[in-house]
Design a protein around this motif. Structure first.
Motif, PDB file in Angstrom:
ATOM      1  N   TRP A  26    -109.115 -50.845  61.640  1.00 32.47           N
ATOM      2  CA  TRP A  26    -109.807 -49.611  61.992  1.00 32.47           C
ATOM      3  C   TRP A  26    -108.957 -48.689  62.861  1.00 32.47           C
ATOM      4  CZ3 TRP A  26    -113.951 -49.108  59.114  1.00 32.47           C
ATOM      5  CH2 TRP A  26    -114.596 -50.243  58.660  1.00 32.47           C
ATOM      6  N   THR A  27    -107.761 -49.091  63.254  1.00 30.01           N
ATOM      7  CA  THR A  27    -106.927 -48.268  64.120  1.00 30.01           C
ATOM      8  C   THR A  27    -105.907 -47.491  63.300  1.00 30.01           C
ATOM      9  OG1 THR A  27    -105.376 -50.087  64.488  1.00 30.01           O
ATOM     10  CG2 THR A  27    -107.166 -49.855  66.061  1.00 30.01           C
ATOM     11  N   ASP A  28    -105.438 -46.387  63.851  1.00 28.38           N
ATOM     12  CA  ASP A  28    -104.424 -45.571  63.190  1.00 28.38           C
ATOM     13  C   ASP A  28    -103.086 -46.293  63.297  1.00 28.38           C
ATOM     14  OD1 ASP A  28    -103.041 -43.543  61.996  1.00 28.38           O
ATOM     15  OD2 ASP A  28    -102.975 -42.292  63.788  1.00 28.38           O
ATOM     16  N   ASN A  29    -102.475 -46.571  62.160  1.00 25.04           N
ATOM     17  CA  ASN A  29    -101.220 -47.322  62.132  1.00 25.04           C
ATOM     18  C   ASN A  29    -100.075 -46.368  61.818  1.00 25.04           C
ATOM     19  OD1 ASN A  29     -99.102 -49.040  61.760  1.00 25.04           O
ATOM     20  ND2 ASN A  29    -100.188 -50.442  60.432  1.00 25.04           N
ATOM     21  N   PRO A  30     -99.161 -46.123  62.769  1.00 25.89           N
ATOM     22  CA  PRO A  30     -98.068 -45.190  62.530  1.00 25.89           C
ATOM     23  C   PRO A  30     -96.951 -45.756  61.656  1.00 25.89           C
ATOM     24  CG  PRO A  30     -97.869 -46.113  64.713  1.00 25.89           C
ATOM     25  CD  PRO A  30     -99.164 -46.639  64.126  1.00 25.89           C
ATOM     26  N   ASP A  31     -97.088 -46.984  61.153  1.00 28.31           N
ATOM     27  CA  ASP A  31     -96.047 -47.579  60.314  1.00 28.31           C
ATOM     28  C   ASP A  31     -95.955 -46.915  58.950  1.00 28.31           C
ATOM     29  OD1 ASP A  31     -95.440 -49.322  62.323  1.00 28.31           O
ATOM     30  OD2 ASP A  31     -96.594 -50.972  61.501  1.00 28.31           O
ATOM     31  N   TYR A  32     -97.055 -46.365  58.458  1.00 31.65           N
ATOM     32  CA  TYR A  32     -97.032 -45.698  57.157  1.00 31.65           C
ATOM     33  C   TYR A  32     -96.423 -44.312  57.320  1.00 31.65           C
ATOM     34  CZ  TYR A  32     -98.429 -43.130  53.071  1.00 31.65           C
ATOM     35  OH  TYR A  32     -98.401 -42.351  51.961  1.00 31.65           O
ATOM     36  N   VAL A  33     -95.475 -43.975  56.470  1.00 34.18           N
ATOM     37  CA  VAL A  33     -94.818 -42.673  56.571  1.00 34.18           C
ATOM     38  C   VAL A  33     -95.091 -41.816  55.347  1.00 34.18           C
ATOM     39  CG1 VAL A  33     -92.601 -41.481  56.758  1.00 34.18           C
ATOM     40  CG2 VAL A  33     -93.005 -43.566  58.053  1.00 34.18           C
ATOM     41  N   GLU A  34     -94.872 -42.351  54.144  1.00 31.36           N
ATOM     42  CA  GLU A  34     -94.893 -41.510  52.968  1.00 31.36           C
ATOM     43  C   GLU A  34     -95.085 -42.333  51.708  1.00 31.36           C
ATOM     44  OE1 GLU A  34     -95.616 -38.817  51.412  1.00 31.36           O
ATOM     45  OE2 GLU A  34     -94.250 -37.557  52.554  1.00 31.36           O
ATOM     46  N   SER A  35     -95.420 -41.650  50.602  1.00 26.49           N
ATOM     47  CA  SER A  35     -95.545 -42.272  49.285  1.00 26.49           C
ATOM     48  C   SER A  35     -94.750 -41.460  48.271  1.00 26.49           C
ATOM     49  CB  SER A  35     -97.009 -42.298  48.831  1.00 26.49           C
ATOM     50  OG  SER A  35     -97.781 -43.103  49.676  1.00 26.49           O
ATOM     51  N   TRP A  36     -94.136 -42.161  47.340  1.00 26.47           N
ATOM     52  CA  TRP A  36     -93.464 -41.535  46.207  1.00 26.47           C
ATOM     53  C   TRP A  36     -94.084 -42.131  44.958  1.00 26.47           C
ATOM     54  CZ3 TRP A  36     -91.046 -42.252  50.770  1.00 26.47           C
ATOM     55  CH2 TRP A  36     -90.310 -41.188  51.280  1.00 26.47           C
ATOM     56  N   TYR A  37     -94.628 -41.287  44.096  1.00 24.68           N
ATOM     57  CA  TYR A  37     -95.347 -41.782  42.934  1.00 24.68           C
ATOM     58  C   TYR A  37     -94.502 -41.915  41.677  1.00 24.68           C
ATOM     59  CZ  TYR A  37     -99.590 -41.043  45.613  1.00 24.68           C
ATOM     60  OH  TYR A  37    -100.567 -41.092  46.566  1.00 24.68           O
ATOM     61  N   SER A  38     -93.547 -41.037  41.475  1.00 24.69           N
ATOM     62  CA  SER A  38     -92.798 -41.051  40.219  1.00 24.69           C
ATOM     63  C   SER A  38     -91.299 -41.123  40.477  1.00 24.69           C
ATOM     64  CB  SER A  38     -93.098 -39.790  39.399  1.00 24.69           C
ATOM     65  OG  SER A  38     -94.444 -39.764  39.036  1.00 24.69           O
ATOM     66  N   LEU A  39     -90.736 -42.289  40.289  1.00 26.86           N
ATOM     67  CA  LEU A  39     -89.295 -42.471  40.342  1.00 26.86           C
ATOM     68  C   LEU A  39     -88.877 -42.914  38.951  1.00 26.86           C
ATOM     69  CD1 LEU A  39     -88.876 -44.436  43.679  1.00 26.86           C
ATOM     70  CD2 LEU A  39     -88.503 -42.005  43.294  1.00 26.86           C
ATOM     71  N   THR A  40     -87.893 -42.255  38.387  1.00 24.21           N
ATOM     72  CA  THR A  40     -87.438 -42.617  37.053  1.00 24.21           C
ATOM     73  C   THR A  40     -85.984 -43.049  37.115  1.00 24.21           C
ATOM     74  OG1 THR A  40     -86.647 -40.414  36.476  1.00 24.21           O
ATOM     75  CG2 THR A  40     -88.981 -40.879  36.066  1.00 24.21           C
ATOM     76  N   LYS A  41     -85.516 -43.614  36.037  1.00 29.22           N
ATOM     77  CA  LYS A  41     -84.112 -44.042  36.000  1.00 29.22           C
ATOM     78  C   LYS A  41     -83.168 -42.855  36.037  1.00 29.22           C
ATOM     79  CE  LYS A  41     -83.854 -44.302  30.989  1.00 29.22           C
ATOM     80  NZ  LYS A  41     -83.532 -45.126  29.854  1.00 29.22           N
ATOM     81  N   ASP A  42     -83.672 -41.659  35.779  1.00 30.70           N
ATOM     82  CA  ASP A  42     -82.847 -40.458  35.802  1.00 30.70           C
ATOM     83  C   ASP A  42     -82.991 -39.660  37.100  1.00 30.70           C
ATOM     84  OD1 ASP A  42     -81.939 -40.980  33.196  1.00 30.70           O
ATOM     85  OD2 ASP A  42     -83.740 -40.058  32.357  1.00 30.70           O
ATOM     86  N   SER A  43     -83.740 -40.178  38.084  1.00 27.41           N
ATOM     87  CA  SER A  43     -83.914 -39.459  39.347  1.00 27.41           C
ATOM     88  C   SER A  43     -82.592 -39.421  40.106  1.00 27.41           C
ATOM     89  CB  SER A  43     -84.974 -40.141  40.215  1.00 27.41           C
ATOM     90  OG  SER A  43     -86.236 -40.066  39.617  1.00 27.41           O
ATOM     91  N   THR A  44     -82.233 -38.244  40.582  1.00 22.16           N
ATOM     92  CA  THR A  44     -81.005 -38.057  41.345  1.00 22.16           C
ATOM     93  C   THR A  44     -81.250 -37.001  42.411  1.00 22.16           C
ATOM     94  OG1 THR A  44     -79.653 -38.551  39.405  1.00 22.16           O
ATOM     95  CG2 THR A  44     -78.567 -37.424  41.187  1.00 22.16           C
TER      96      THR A  44
END
Length: 66
Positions: A26-44
Motif C-alpha cells: 500500500w506504500t508508494d515504491n520509488p523503485d519503479y521508474v518506467e515501462s517500455w512496451y515495444s522493443l523490436t530486433k530493429d530498435s536502434t
C-alpha cells in the motif's frame, strides 16, 4: 464480496484477502521508474519510456554461432 460456505454461512472473503496483503503493498515504491512496451530486433537509438520519465539506448547485438 462474500463467500457462501455450507449453504448457510457467509464468510467475508474480500476482507481476508486485503488483510493478507503486506503493508508495503500500500506504500508508494520509488523503485519503479518506467515501462517500455515495444522493443523490436530493429530498435536502434534512444527510446523514451511510456510515461516519459526514462530513456534507454538500444542497438542490435549479434551472437556468433560456434
Amino acid at each position: 464480496m462474500l463467500t457462501v460456505a455450507n449453504q448457510a454461512t457467509f464468510i467475508p472473503l474480500a476482507a481476508a484477502v486485503i488483510n493478507a496483503m503486506p503493508d508495503s503493498w500500500w506504500t508508494d515504491n520509488p523503485d519503479y521508474v518506467e515501462s517500455w512496451y515495444s522493443l523490436t530486433k530493429d530498435s536502434t537509438g534512444t527510446l523514451r519510456g511510456v510515461s516519459n520519465r526514462g530513456t534507454m539506448t538500444v542497438e542490435p547485438y549479434f551472437v556468433n554461432r560456434f
